[in-house]
Design an enzyme around this catalytic site. Structure first.
Site, PDB file in Angstrom:
ATOM      1  N   ILE A  63      -6.842  -5.068   8.046  1.00 54.80           N
ATOM      2  CA  ILE A  63      -7.994  -4.195   7.832  1.00 54.80           C
ATOM      3  C   ILE A  63      -8.942  -4.686   6.753  1.00 54.80           C
ATOM      4  O   ILE A  63     -10.058  -4.190   6.649  1.00 54.80           O
ATOM      5  CB  ILE A  63      -7.600  -2.732   7.544  1.00 54.80           C
ATOM      6  CG1 ILE A  63      -6.937  -2.577   6.184  1.00 54.80           C
ATOM      7  CG2 ILE A  63      -6.722  -2.186   8.631  1.00 54.80           C
ATOM      8  CD1 ILE A  63      -6.761  -1.104   5.813  1.00 54.80           C
ATOM      9  N   LYS A 106     -12.695  -0.307   5.760  1.00 58.16           N
ATOM     10  CA  LYS A 106     -12.869  -1.134   4.567  1.00 58.16           C
ATOM     11  C   LYS A 106     -14.058  -2.068   4.699  1.00 58.16           C
ATOM     12  O   LYS A 106     -14.878  -2.187   3.803  1.00 58.16           O
ATOM     13  CB  LYS A 106     -11.599  -1.947   4.298  1.00 58.16           C
ATOM     14  CG  LYS A 106     -10.336  -1.119   4.295  1.00 58.16           C
ATOM     15  CD  LYS A 106     -10.340  -0.069   3.192  1.00 58.16           C
ATOM     16  CE  LYS A 106      -9.084   0.774   3.234  1.00 58.16           C
ATOM     17  NZ  LYS A 106      -9.079   1.819   2.186  1.00 58.16           N
ATOM     18  N   TYR A 126       0.839  -1.201   0.000  1.00 57.15           N
ATOM     19  CA  TYR A 126       0.000   0.000   0.000  1.00 57.15           C
ATOM     20  C   TYR A 126       0.875   1.254   0.000  1.00 57.15           C
ATOM     21  O   TYR A 126       1.710   1.436   0.896  1.00 57.15           O
ATOM     22  CB  TYR A 126      -0.879  -0.055   1.255  1.00 57.15           C
ATOM     23  CG  TYR A 126      -1.532   1.226   1.709  1.00 57.15           C
ATOM     24  CD1 TYR A 126      -1.360   1.681   3.016  1.00 57.15           C
ATOM     25  CD2 TYR A 126      -2.357   1.976   0.869  1.00 57.15           C
ATOM     26  CE1 TYR A 126      -1.975   2.836   3.475  1.00 57.15           C
ATOM     27  CE2 TYR A 126      -2.971   3.135   1.322  1.00 57.15           C
ATOM     28  CZ  TYR A 126      -2.773   3.562   2.611  1.00 57.15           C
ATOM     29  OH  TYR A 126      -3.374   4.704   3.066  1.00 57.15           O
ATOM     30  N   ASP A 175      -1.402  -6.360   9.467  1.00 55.45           N
ATOM     31  CA  ASP A 175      -2.430  -5.364   9.206  1.00 55.45           C
ATOM     32  C   ASP A 175      -3.607  -6.097   8.577  1.00 55.45           C
ATOM     33  O   ASP A 175      -3.537  -6.509   7.418  1.00 55.45           O
ATOM     34  CB  ASP A 175      -1.879  -4.283   8.270  1.00 55.45           C
ATOM     35  CG  ASP A 175      -2.874  -3.166   8.033  1.00 55.45           C
ATOM     36  OD1 ASP A 175      -2.456  -2.087   7.581  1.00 55.45           O
ATOM     37  OD2 ASP A 175      -4.081  -3.362   8.281  1.00 55.45           O
TER      38      ASP A 175
END
Lengths: 347, 434
Positions: free
Chosen positions: B231, B272, B144, B229
């Protein structure tokens, strides 16, 4: 002291909380993560800040940067204006939270500008110079001065003449000035509060690119839980950088929407500001008079949510240790939790 | 009157093509009615598929948004609530939701959860807690683009890439981990840990059991941290979900005596899965009480609005609603994902086979004029300006091979997605003719 006014407003304006059955705007609001912040919210904040200053200063919504409360606003400015190892000068006594907010992750130092009761704790040019020199002697680069106006913990506004002296000092040293004005709406008489914004406007914004104002709704509206803070900077580069950095600390769009609605209602805010001020003044008078009857004097205050109480006569000896002893006595025997001056770095 | 070094450097990452594409979109945004020839935003990983579910819950439960509990106003209580430990009801609701996403095979302890103003804040806070300026974290590529800002800008921490390539579907390998570690050493950087995104952004795939085993062995051997992570954990639409949290909790009793247990940390956010990026709700979950304590104090710089905590605690503690939302949301993601994959396939474009996320990792290497990043940039510009689609070039995600693009599919209606596919078809046909 003024929650009833806010609750009344909310009862009458369900659209502020996306409460109506159509829920129109919910998804747009839920998606809105633009670090510029909702325009309607920035406009409302700018207008609210103008009202608090009786229209004596104007604020441009394009210069309003949003942060999740005042601590990140102060930290952000410190990251932007100073490098690790540099210093900010802060008049004593000051809000204990600054030690964490300005220094912890930034690596920046605080050098105190010593103020004392001999002149009601007012900031003097000598004290400013002394602090600057103290930093220099330790090979620490001073990047700015941070004042809280109205002051926490003094509960007093800074006089116009002194603000002008401070502005002259930072201009001469070519450093920044941060004015934390989070208690601006809590001054009991509007005429007595002079914002640095007024002084800049009066001099046509000369030298203003070194000035930055911090504001929050935690004190004036009593909404610390909603995490609403702003940085208002007259420096374009600072505004741009602060905006980018605010990604780490944005205000919930749900909350921005609520406050945009509330604060853009100018009739409501005008009434709120006036009533809140008079209620705070009443409380202040109550505590000061009550303490006076007990033979306790306070610093003459005109703002804030607290008074600066003088218990020196009660100290056995004028030392920090004795202050702590007295504080413990008040905590455990009188059963009042109050803040000792030493925690605010009072000299 | 200079500003700080942090203010004047480029570490905010704003100049990356990732953000430039957004700017182009802002200048000429597609609108079915007002601007049908405008640029379609496919560079924003947003989930707009399931708002109706949230809106109908809100309609049926007006108290939650109206500062009321059982009809009584709790406005003052919420307005004053600024405790950095977070609203207990909300933390309970969050851990239950995280558990639900993992099929209730895992239990999370709310006391190990720290709330932050979004995942952006969570990422940065963990860096401040685990690393010193000049230390490094290893990240598998592609990653990202926002990490360059979030992990490095104010913290002074460096990112060293773990190279992943299409030769094995971009999976993390043992040699790649070792190479990254050595590269860091060569650069005189102390490696403090590995950060993985699971499911991956931009790949849209969940880590395999082998990858997780590799990672755990690696951090154990090197005595470093592992941040996962997660998410996108609620966006797994093909139930092969394996998350760091799941694996570790499965063998919790055995693993708790393992030395690395305290070095595993998870991040989550509602941006998200629930499509609520504006509400700024993120969190850190750590097994190390020292990290939890430090992160909690640091969260003062980015707390979640109590107004929002309350609304979401009411919503998410309704287990029936939470469960049905997760299931329906996944179903809808599966549908639009299939649509995009099919549509691209019909033009001869393939995607990395994925089972999660709000995007596809698309292979356009055959459309490049040469196997270079310059050619990738040329192709990207054509797609933005001529085809009218803002997609993210792999180079902005630090991909080592030119020609891969991240294409988002969950932030538009099916009609718009269909239109986007048509535009690609036309472009590819023209391209072939040339």
């Amino acid at each position: 002291v003024s929650f009833d006014l806010l609750e009344e407003y909310l009862e009458k304006h369900s659209e502020a909380t996306n409460c109506d059955s159509r829920n129109s705007g919910f998804r747009e609001n839920a998606l809105f993560q633009d670090y510029h912040g909702l325009l309607s919210f920035r406009k409302a904040m700018a207008s609210f800040m103008e009202q608090i200053r009786g229209g004596r200063a104007t604020f441009d919504p394009e210069r309003v940067v949003i942060t999740a409360g005042a601590p990140p606003a102060n930290e952000l400015l410190t990251f932007i204006l100073a490098n690790p190892g540099d210093a900010l000068l802060i008049p004593t006594p000051y809000y204990p939270g600054f030690d964490r907010d300005l220094r912890w992750r930034t690596g920046v130092n605080i050098v105190p500008i010593h103020c004392d009761s001999s002149n009601n704790f007012e900031i003097t040019p000598q004290a400013l110079e002394a602090a600057y020199n103290e930093a220099e002697s330790k090979n620490i680069k001073v990047k700015g001065v941070l004042i809280t106006n109205p002051s926490n913990p003094l509960g007093a506004t800074i006089k116009r003449a002194i603000l002008e002296q401070i502005l002259e000092f930072v201009t001469r040293k070519n450093i920044h000035l941060i004015s934390d004005e989070i208690y601006s709406g809590s001054s009991f008489s509007p005429e007595e509060f002079v914002s640095i914004a007024e002084i800049l406007e009066a001099q046509d914004y000369k030298n203003s690119e070194r000035v930055h104002i911090v504001y929050s709704l935690s004190k004036d509206l009593g909404l610390p839980g909603f995490r609403v803070g702003t940085i208002y900077s007259y420096n374009d580069k600072v505004v741009t950088t602060a905006r980018r950095m605010s990604s780490f600390t944005l205000i919930s769009s749900q909350t921005q929407h609520l406050l945009a609605s509330m604060l853009s209602d100018k009739e409501f805010t005008k009434e709120y500001i006036n009533i809140n001020r008079s209620r705070l003044r009443k409380r202040y008078e109550m505590i000061v008079d009550g303490l006076k009857e007990a033979g306790i004097e306070c610093l003459k205050g005109n703002a804030g949510l607290f008074c600066w109480m003088n218990l020196k006569p009660l100290l056995e000896k004028p030392t920090k240790e004795h202050e702590v002893e007295l504080w413990k006595l008040i905590m455990y025997e009188v059963k009042l939790n109050i803040s000792p001056g030493s925690s605010c770095h009072c000299s | 009157m200079a500003l700080s070094r942090k203010a004047t450097c480029n570490s905010h990452g704003q100049d990356s093509s990732y953000f430039l594409g957004w700017e182009e979109y802002e200048k000429n945004p597609y609108d079915a009615v007002l601007n049908p020839k405008g640029i379609i935003q496919m560079g924003l990983a947003e989930n707009q598929l399931s708002f109706d579910l949230l809106e109908s819950w809100l309609s049926e439960n007006p108290d939650a948004a109206g500062f009321k509990r059982n009809g009584e106003s709790i406005f003052r209580e919420l307005a004053l609530f600024q405790d950095y430990h977070g609203l207990p009801a909300f933390k309970n609701a969050m851990v239950n939701f995280m558990s639900e996403i993992r099929g209730n095979k895992v239990n999370f302890d709310p006391n190990k959860l720290v709330l932050t103003a979004g995942a952006t804040s969570a990422n940065e806070t963990l860096m401040f807690c685990l690393a010193e300026p000049g230390d490094a974290f290893l990240l598998p590529t592609p990653y990202y683009p926002g990490f360059d800002r979030d992990l490095k800008w104010r913290t002074g921490v460096e990112i060293v890439p773990i190279q992943c390539t299409s030769s094995n579907g971009f999976r993390i390998t043992a040699p790649a981990l070792e190479d990254a570690y050595e590269l860091a050493q060569k650069r005189n950087l102390k490696v403090k840990g590995v950060l993985v995104t699971n499911p991956s952004n931009p790949l849209g795939i969940t880590l395999t059991r082998q990858e997780l085993n590799l990672l755990v062995k690696f951090i154990d051997k090197k005595g470093i941290h592992l941040i996962s992570d997660e998410i996108y954990s609620g966006t797994v639409f093909n139930s092969r979900i394996l998350s760091a949290s799941w694996k570790f909790s499965r063998t919790e009793n055995m693993l708790m005596i393992k030395s690395y247990w305290n070095r595993v940390h998870i991040e989550y956010s509602l941006s998200k899965d629930l499509g609520l990026p504006g509400f700024r709700v993120g969190c850190i979950y750590s097994n190390d009480p020292v990290v939890v304590a430090a992160a909690t104090k640091m969260s003062s710089f980015g707390l979640v609005s109590s107004q929002t905590q309350y609304l979401l605690s009411a919503m998410l503690s309704n287990k029936k609603f939470a469960r049905s939302y997760i299931v329906e949301n996944q179903k809808r993601l599966r549908t639009v994902h299939a649509m995009l994959v099919r549509g691209l396939k019909s033009t001869g474009i393939s995607c990395l086979e994925s089972n999660a996320g709000l995007f596809c990792w698309v292979d356009m290497r055959h459309l490049l004029s040469s196997n270079t990043f310059e050619a990738e940039m040329d192709l990207w510009k054509k797609i933005v300006y001529e085809v009218g689609l803002n997609i993210s070039p792999g180079s902005s995600c630090h991909c080592d091979e030119p020609g891969w693009f991240r294409v988002c599919f969950a932030n538009m209606s099916e009609e718009t997605l269909e239109l986007a596919i048509q535009r690609i078809k036309l472009f590819v046909n023209r391209h072939h003719c040339n």
